[in-house]
Design a protein around this motif. Structure first.
Motif, PDB file in Angstrom:
ATOM      1  N   ARG A  25     -12.914  -4.812  -2.563  1.00 60.67           N
ATOM      2  CA  ARG A  25     -12.922  -5.290  -1.190  1.00 60.67           C
ATOM      3  C   ARG A  25     -11.573  -5.133  -0.527  1.00 60.67           C
ATOM      4  NH1 ARG A  25     -15.281 -10.150  -3.323  1.00 60.67           N
ATOM      5  NH2 ARG A  25     -13.492 -11.300  -2.564  1.00 60.67           N
ATOM      6  N   TYR A  26     -10.537  -4.871  -1.313  1.00 60.66           N
ATOM      7  CA  TYR A  26      -9.197  -4.854  -0.758  1.00 60.66           C
ATOM      8  C   TYR A  26      -8.583  -3.463  -0.746  1.00 60.66           C
ATOM      9  CZ  TYR A  26      -9.653  -9.856  -1.235  1.00 60.66           C
ATOM     10  OH  TYR A  26     -10.100 -11.139  -1.144  1.00 60.66           O
ATOM     11  N   VAL A  27      -9.443  -2.439  -0.744  1.00 68.52           N
ATOM     12  CA  VAL A  27      -8.931  -1.078  -0.709  1.00 68.52           C
ATOM     13  C   VAL A  27      -8.229  -0.841   0.619  1.00 68.52           C
ATOM     14  CG1 VAL A  27      -9.562   1.351  -0.713  1.00 68.52           C
ATOM     15  CG2 VAL A  27     -10.741  -0.251  -2.226  1.00 68.52           C
ATOM     16  N   VAL A  28      -7.061  -0.217   0.579  1.00 66.36           N
ATOM     17  CA  VAL A  28      -6.383   0.130   1.819  1.00 66.36           C
ATOM     18  C   VAL A  28      -7.309   1.022   2.622  1.00 66.36           C
ATOM     19  CG1 VAL A  28      -4.402   1.302   2.829  1.00 66.36           C
ATOM     20  CG2 VAL A  28      -4.135   0.013   0.717  1.00 66.36           C
ATOM     21  N   THR A  71      -3.363  -5.307   1.111  1.00 67.20           N
ATOM     22  CA  THR A  71      -2.471  -4.439   1.865  1.00 67.20           C
ATOM     23  C   THR A  71      -3.253  -3.740   2.966  1.00 67.20           C
ATOM     24  OG1 THR A  71      -1.098  -4.060  -0.080  1.00 67.20           O
ATOM     25  CG2 THR A  71      -0.873  -2.497   1.734  1.00 67.20           C
ATOM     26  N   GLN A  72      -3.051  -4.157   4.192  1.00 69.46           N
ATOM     27  CA  GLN A  72      -3.734  -3.575   5.335  1.00 69.46           C
ATOM     28  C   GLN A  72      -2.834  -2.634   6.113  1.00 69.46           C
ATOM     29  OE1 GLN A  72      -7.021  -4.222   6.435  1.00 69.46           O
ATOM     30  NE2 GLN A  72      -7.319  -5.230   4.468  1.00 69.46           N
ATOM     31  N   ARG A  73      -1.524  -2.760   5.917  1.00 72.35           N
ATOM     32  CA  ARG A  73      -0.579  -1.949   6.669  1.00 72.35           C
ATOM     33  C   ARG A  73       0.362  -1.214   5.726  1.00 72.35           C
ATOM     34  NH1 ARG A  73       1.076  -6.686  11.024  1.00 72.35           N
ATOM     35  NH2 ARG A  73      -0.824  -6.569  12.294  1.00 72.35           N
ATOM     36  N   LEU A  74       0.504   0.055   5.937  1.00 71.63           N
ATOM     37  CA  LEU A  74       1.475   0.835   5.176  1.00 71.63           C
ATOM     38  C   LEU A  74       1.646   2.192   5.824  1.00 71.63           C
ATOM     39  CD1 LEU A  74      -0.073   3.253   3.462  1.00 71.63           C
ATOM     40  CD2 LEU A  74      -0.635   1.418   1.908  1.00 71.63           C
ATOM     41  N   SER A  75       2.693   2.875   5.426  1.00 71.39           N
ATOM     42  CA  SER A  75       2.907   4.265   5.811  1.00 71.39           C
ATOM     43  C   SER A  75       3.704   4.916   4.694  1.00 71.39           C
ATOM     44  CB  SER A  75       3.661   4.363   7.143  1.00 71.39           C
ATOM     45  OG  SER A  75       4.909   3.703   7.067  1.00 71.39           O
ATOM     46  N   VAL A 134       0.457   9.437   5.222  1.00 71.58           N
ATOM     47  CA  VAL A 134      -0.592   8.453   5.488  1.00 71.58           C
ATOM     48  C   VAL A 134      -0.036   7.268   6.249  1.00 71.58           C
ATOM     49  CG1 VAL A 134      -1.828   9.129   3.396  1.00 71.58           C
ATOM     50  CG2 VAL A 134      -0.247   7.204   3.318  1.00 71.58           C
ATOM     51  N   ALA A 135      -0.918   6.626   7.024  1.00 68.56           N
ATOM     52  CA  ALA A 135      -0.551   5.408   7.744  1.00 68.56           C
ATOM     53  C   ALA A 135      -1.812   4.591   7.954  1.00 68.56           C
ATOM     54  CB  ALA A 135       0.112   5.737   9.080  1.00 68.56           C
ATOM     55  N   ALA A 136      -1.684   3.272   7.880  1.00 67.72           N
ATOM     56  CA  ALA A 136      -2.818   2.383   8.103  1.00 67.72           C
ATOM     57  C   ALA A 136      -2.329   1.103   8.762  1.00 67.72           C
ATOM     58  CB  ALA A 136      -3.515   2.057   6.778  1.00 67.72           C
ATOM     59  N   ASP A 137      -3.116   0.602   9.706  1.00 66.13           N
ATOM     60  CA  ASP A 137      -2.846  -0.675  10.358  1.00 66.13           C
ATOM     61  C   ASP A 137      -4.171  -1.399  10.520  1.00 66.13           C
ATOM     62  OD1 ASP A 137      -1.892  -2.828  11.717  1.00 66.13           O
ATOM     63  OD2 ASP A 137      -1.307  -1.735  13.535  1.00 66.13           O
ATOM     64  N   GLY A 138      -4.629  -1.996   9.417  1.00 66.05           N
ATOM     65  CA  GLY A 138      -5.903  -2.687   9.437  1.00 66.05           C
ATOM     66  C   GLY A 138      -7.081  -1.734   9.336  1.00 66.05           C
ATOM     67  N   PRO A 139      -8.300  -2.284   9.448  1.00 68.92           N
ATOM     68  CA  PRO A 139      -9.505  -1.475   9.242  1.00 68.92           C
ATOM     69  C   PRO A 139      -9.828  -0.522  10.384  1.00 68.92           C
ATOM     70  CG  PRO A 139     -10.088  -3.713   9.847  1.00 68.92           C
ATOM     71  CD  PRO A 139      -8.611  -3.709   9.659  1.00 68.92           C
ATOM     72  N   LYS A 281       4.487  -2.559   9.536  1.00 66.08           N
ATOM     73  CA  LYS A 281       3.481  -2.163  10.517  1.00 66.08           C
ATOM     74  C   LYS A 281       3.864  -0.817  11.139  1.00 66.08           C
ATOM     75  CE  LYS A 281       1.532  -3.699  14.956  1.00 66.08           C
ATOM     76  NZ  LYS A 281       0.091  -3.716  14.595  1.00 66.08           N
ATOM     77  N   PRO A 282       3.001   0.185  11.048  1.00 60.83           N
ATOM     78  CA  PRO A 282       3.307   1.473  11.683  1.00 60.83           C
ATOM     79  C   PRO A 282       3.323   1.335  13.208  1.00 60.83           C
ATOM     80  CG  PRO A 282       1.529   1.693  10.078  1.00 60.83           C
ATOM     81  CD  PRO A 282       1.730   0.241  10.313  1.00 60.83           C
ATOM     82  N   SER A 283       4.041   2.209  13.861  1.00 53.92           N
ATOM     83  CA  SER A 283       4.061   2.217  15.315  1.00 53.92           C
ATOM     84  C   SER A 283       2.661   2.488  15.858  1.00 53.92           C
ATOM     85  CB  SER A 283       5.021   3.303  15.809  1.00 53.92           C
ATOM     86  OG  SER A 283       4.883   3.513  17.196  1.00 53.92           O
ATOM     87  N   ALA A 284       2.301   1.797  16.942  1.00 55.85           N
ATOM     88  CA  ALA A 284       0.975   1.979  17.535  1.00 55.85           C
ATOM     89  C   ALA A 284       0.745   3.420  17.969  1.00 55.85           C
ATOM     90  CB  ALA A 284       0.798   1.039  18.723  1.00 55.85           C
TER      91      ALA A 284
END
Length: 415
Positions: A25-28, A71-75, A134-139, A281-284
């Motif tokens: 359930r917690y996959v990035v 982990t919901q946010r990374l780059s 790669v970059a992620a900011d939530g689902p 948090k990656p830039s929007a």
């Protein structure tokens, strides 16, 4: 290196199963252009160095740490290589598509396909070495870019839109509506395709049962971060999988590196790891995209309709159904499970001589095929370093992450 907990006792397997189900359930949530089996041979000096002194943990505690990770946010950068023992797939993809009348080609001819279509791009990642940004900011916001020598391919999910852009061809692919594709051709970005170590780890944890050994085997540094090494190994003989190693970030519980080593030894079949990672948090603006001036844009719903038209013609107007995979069954369990099914029509493989197979496909089949005989009759085993398949001359298929001998034994037992 300090000693770590021994192999996980089978009495704890039930808890491990619960842990890996929670971990899923917690996959990035990275929408990826990845591979069914993507891999890397990372240069050790680049990705891993040193054995940091960390508190001892058991395998159960480490899986719980992965479970607790959200982990919901990374780059960062992930380096991926595939060494399945297959010929390079880059040039072949176009050949296969061309044989299909151009429905999925990226040359703008025939069926009007797009070079930016993620389904076409995935084939190229099935072999060789690739670097992903790669970059992620939530689902709802993810981006994956495949960095090439003189070009870049990007897949961006932002809200209910998905864009893919191939700079080499200046083509873009657009999907409006983030939903599962079906008979009506709704757009769907690729899912279930691993591209980060977390994605691979989720799949590996699904294999934890009483046929599996799980243990913590020391520590490592990956992308400059301290990590534990979780090792998963089959207890059964006959599997082509030797061991799976997951480097788990000591602070966040996020898998940083994934390595699948074949039972035959040699280079890793799958080895995907961060070379650079940031949990901020990656830039929007990272997830903003507009097609460049002059770019050819293909809408997913239009492309899906074209694909359906082509498939209907190929089947004389008949639609493929799950029932076409006749008598699908699973022989055995765990790491040595083998899928058995019958080819439509109850016949063996078509050949280039019959006009049913394009020359490119025939070359691939010939390079992988190995003739075998047994109680079942005769057939051909197609081998990679991980997945093998036996296709008998009477139209049965036996496939799994098992050895050729295991396939022949299963075919003999079924006759």
């Amino acid at each position: 290196m300090a000693p770590y907990e021994p192999e996980q006792d089978t009495s704890e397997v039930g808890e491990l199963r619960v842990g890996r189900r929670k971990a899923a359930r917690y996959v990035v949530p990275v929408a990826v252009a990845g591979v069914a089996a993507a891999t890397i041979g990372l240069v050790p000096a680049l990705a891993t160095s040193g054995d940091p002194d960390l508190p001892k943990v058991t395998a159960q505690e480490l899986i719980e740490k992965i479970t607790a990770s959200d982990t919901q946010r990374l780059s960062g950068n992930v380096k991926i290589s595939t060494d399945l023992g297959l010929p390079s797939m880059g040039g072949m993809a176009g050949g296969f598509a061309g044989a299909g009348g151009g429905a999925d080609r990226g040359d703008g001819e025939g069926g009007g396909g797009s070079a930016a279509d993620p389904k076409s791009k995935l084939m190229e990642l099935a072999s060789g070495t690739h670097t992903l940004r790669v970059a992620a900011d939530g689902p709802d916001k993810q981006k994956v870019s495949v960095l090439e020598d003189a070009a870049e391919y990007s897949l961006i999910h932002n809200g209910d839109e998905v864009w893919a852009y191939d700079s080499a061809s200046n083509e873009a692919y657009h999907a409006k509506g983030f939903q599962v594709s079906g008979d009506k051709g709704e757009a769907e970005p690729p899912k279930g395709v691993p591209a980060t170590p977390k994605d691979f780890a989720e799949q590996a944890l699904k294999a934890v049962d009483d046929t599996t050994s799980v243990k913590v085997d020391g520590t490592a540094q990956v992308a400059g971060r301290d990590a534990y090494r979780l090792v998963v190994e089959p207890k059964q003989s006959g599997s082509t999988v030797g061991r799976i190693t997951v480097a788990v970030d000591a602070e966040t519980g996020t898998p940083l590196k994934f390595t699948l080593t074949p039972a035959s030894g040699g280079a890793a079949v799958i080895d995907a790891g961060f070379t650079k990672v940031d949990f901020g948090k990656p830039s929007a603006s990272t997830f903003d995209f507009a097609p460049p001036k002059g770019a050819k844009v293909t809408e997913a719903d239009e492309h899906a309709a074209e694909g359906r038209d082509f498939r209907d013609k190929a089947k004389d107007g008949k639609e493929f159904r799950d029932e076409d995979l006749n008598d699908l069954k699973v022989i055995g369990e765990g790491w040595t499970a083998i899928a058995e099914l019958r080819l439509p029509g109850g016949q063996g493989l078509p050949t280039a001589g019959s006009g049913d197979v394009p020359p490119e496909a025939q070359k691939l089949l010939d390079s992988l095929g190995d003739q075998v005989n047994g109680k079942f009759g005769s057939g051909t085993v197609f081998s990679t370093r991980l997945i093998n398949a036996l296709v008998t001359d009477d139209g049965k298929v036996y496939a799994g992450a098992v050895t050729k001998d295991a396939l022949v034994k299963a075919a003999n037992a079924a006759h």
